[in-house]
Design an enzyme around this catalytic site. Structure first.
Site, PDB file in Angstrom:
ATOM      1  N   SER A   1      46.680  45.192  36.292  1.00 41.12           N
ATOM      2  CA  SER A   1      46.975  44.174  35.289  1.00 41.12           C
ATOM      3  C   SER A   1      47.198  42.805  35.915  1.00 41.12           C
ATOM      4  O   SER A   1      47.510  42.686  37.110  1.00 41.12           O
ATOM      5  CB  SER A   1      48.227  44.568  34.504  1.00 41.12           C
ATOM      6  OG  SER A   1      49.377  44.494  35.339  1.00 41.12           O
TER       7      SER A   1
ATOM      8  N   GLY B   1      51.075  42.497  37.000  1.00 39.79           N
ATOM      9  CA  GLY B   1      51.360  43.270  38.206  1.00 39.79           C
ATOM     10  C   GLY B   1      50.654  42.721  39.421  1.00 39.79           C
ATOM     11  O   GLY B   1      51.238  42.593  40.510  1.00 39.79           O
TER      12      GLY B   1
ATOM     13  N   GLU C   1      41.737  42.581  41.577  1.00 42.54           N
ATOM     14  CA  GLU C   1      40.931  42.547  40.358  1.00 42.54           C
ATOM     15  C   GLU C   1      41.902  42.712  39.204  1.00 42.54           C
ATOM     16  O   GLU C   1      42.543  43.753  39.069  1.00 42.54           O
ATOM     17  CB  GLU C   1      39.894  43.667  40.351  1.00 42.54           C
ATOM     18  CG  GLU C   1      39.018  43.656  39.111  1.00 42.54           C
ATOM     19  CD  GLU C   1      38.225  44.928  38.930  1.00 42.54           C
ATOM     20  OE1 GLU C   1      38.101  45.377  37.772  1.00 42.54           O
ATOM     21  OE2 GLU C   1      37.751  45.493  39.925  1.00 42.54           O
TER      22      GLU C   1
ATOM     23  N   CYS D   1      36.937  47.776  32.915  1.00 43.26           N
ATOM     24  CA  CYS D   1      37.219  46.372  33.234  1.00 43.26           C
ATOM     25  C   CYS D   1      36.069  45.464  32.829  1.00 43.26           C
ATOM     26  O   CYS D   1      36.250  44.245  32.726  1.00 43.26           O
ATOM     27  CB  CYS D   1      37.517  46.209  34.721  1.00 43.26           C
ATOM     28  SG  CYS D   1      36.253  46.917  35.803  1.00 43.26           S
TER      29      CYS D   1
END
Length: 483
Positions: free
Chosen positions: A203, A206, A226, A263
């Site tokens: 995320s 995070g 990422e 993603c």
């Protein structure tokens, strides 16, 4: 499962001790380590898939394919390091006649040292313990310590056992690979002085927190994260007129694939105003079954994300319901609609990623309005255009190129091939760097250049010696030589 502080420090110290032997190993040796891991994963696929299915709810078909992808990318990196161009060898012989006179310089890439890898929730194999980050780091001689994802702890533990045994049997240095678990262990891992780089998939909050830790250390280190991606799609009026039904069906299949937890899910779809494309997409979603999400936490967040978007002025729900209990019933597909003018007025509220099977259709009235809205879209992994032959989309392609790391023509972004040309990364927040986490050049994240000036031949790495005993591709005095 929580790794204690002393255990973590012992593991990073062991990784540090293994860094020298790993860097000194030949490309053939390191390739054999990767092939051993790949073979071991394939040999244990039935057991691993069963564990993964019990934790991730992704189903045996998807998971079996993901194991094959994981072993396949390990084999790709074995080919990458034995081919040799990954070293980026450059040699400039001395030139006393230049102004000023030039010394002899020979440059190549070296491994950075021990690497921390954070597993992803949505790919329990391919972006996890033995995934692409681990494979690319090991390939170039970097020891790896993986932080297990809380969503698949048992799978992580068993995969790590298989990887450790495979490396041992292949004669790899002790300490080359390890697994840790727990939020505190992850934080400590990024801050550990023996760790020299971090690979992360997860995320934005995070990842950004860990990125900040990595760059604020006494010795800052690169953090290859990422994070989040909206993956905009632009469809022209001519494309809708020519094949609107097919586009609607393929869009519905793409944004609901894997319960929208890829993603590369197309989260924004720009369409010309005044068409019935939205109604066609909505019809394609009728009857699509709700799907279980990866973790209870993700399932809990999905309805909240839907409700936040539905509450925005100018946003309509044209398919599905925002009132869901994704934890109990699975996530249902939802299609939203708005206008480019609304996006321009409230980009922070409307350009927010919602992890799950949902997408936002955005109607634009002119090319100028489309360009203005696209300029507000955050950096993405992908950008897609659907147009017809003969349309002048040069300016649009240039804008999409500045927005994303992979630009697609006529396809959909879900599905990421693992090969030499792949680019899986983009401007922030898609990634925190300009490198790819998938494909051959993913190894570049874990290498650093070193130049040797006027060095005696016998003290040079073999790849830099005049005779080129390894036969690797090199650029010599500006000329590329393949061997």
């Amino acid at each position: 499962m929580q790794t204690a502080t002393q255990e973590l420090q012992d593991l990073t110290a062991a990784a540090h001790a293994a860094a020298g032997p790993a860097a000194a190993a030949s490309d053939v040796e390191r390739a054999s380590w990767l092939l051993a891991i790949a073979d071991a994963l394939d040999a244990n696929v039935t057991e691993l898939v069963a564990i993964a299915d019990s934790e991730s709810r992704l189903g045996p078909v998807r998971l079996t394919g993901e194991v094959a992808r994981t072993s396949g990318q390990l084999r790709l990196f074995a080919r990458v390091v034995t081919e040799g161009s990954y070293l980026e060898v450059v040699i400039d012989h001395a030139n006393p006649d230049s102004t000023p006179p030039s010394p002899e310089l020979r440059r190549m890439l070296h491994p950075v040292g021990p690497v921390a890898v954070f597993s992803a929730s949505n790919f329990p194999f391919a972006f996890s313990v033995a995934g692409g980050d681990t494979a690319s780091a090991l390939a170039v001689g970097c020891p790896v310590i993986v932080k297990a994802h809380s969503g698949h702890l048992e799978l992580s533990k068993r995969t790590a056992e298989i990887v450790t045994q495979a490396l041992h049997d292949a004669g790899a240095p002790e300490g080359l690979f390890a697994l840790v678990a727990g939020r505190e262990a992850g934080t400590a891992l990024v801050q550990d002085p023996f760790i020299k780089a971090v690979g992360f998939t997860g995320s934005i909050p995070g990842g950004r927190a860990l990125f900040d830790l990595a760059v604020s250390r006494p010795e800052p280190i690169p953090f290859y994260g990422e994070l989040g991606s909206l993956n905009p799609v632009v469809i022209t009026a001519a494309a809708i007129a020519s094949r609107g039904g097919a586009l609607a069906a393929s869009l519905a299949a793409s944004f609901t694939m894997g319960a929208g937890q890829f993603c590369t899910k197309p989260g924004l779809v720009f369409i010309p105003a005044g068409t019935n494309f939205g109604a066609t997409v909505a019809a394609e979603c009728v009857g699509k079954a709700a799907a279980p999400m990866l973790t209870d936490r993700i399932a809990e967040a999905y309805p909240a994300g839907l409700a936040a978007l539905a509450a925005q002025p100018g946003v309509d729900v044209i398919s599905g319901s925002t009132e869901q209990n994704a934890e109990a019933d699975g996530a249902g597909a939802v299609v939203f609609s708005t206008t480019a003018a609304s996006v321009i007025a409230r980009p922070a509220e409307l350009l927010e990623e919602c992890f799950g099977p949902t997408t936002l259709l955005i109607e634009y009235r002119s090319e100028e309005e489309l360009a203005a809205a696209l300029a507000l879209v955050p950096g993405s992994l992908t950008a897609t255009v659907h147009a017809e032959d003969g349309e002048d989309i040069g300016a649009l392609v240039a804008q999409l190129t500045g927005l994303a790391g992979r630009v697609l023509f006529g396809g959909w972004p879900t599905g990421v091939s693992v090969n030499w040309a792949q680019q899986h990364g983009g401007p922030y927040p898609a990634t925190t760097s300009l490198f790819t986490s998938v494909g051959a050049t993913a190894v570049r994240r874990f290498q650093r250049p070193v130049a040797y000036q006027d060095a005696p031949d016998q003290f040079l790495p073999e790849a830099l010696r005049e005779a080129n005993p390894l036969g690797v591709p090199r650029r010599v005095d500006g000329v590329l030589r393949l061997a």
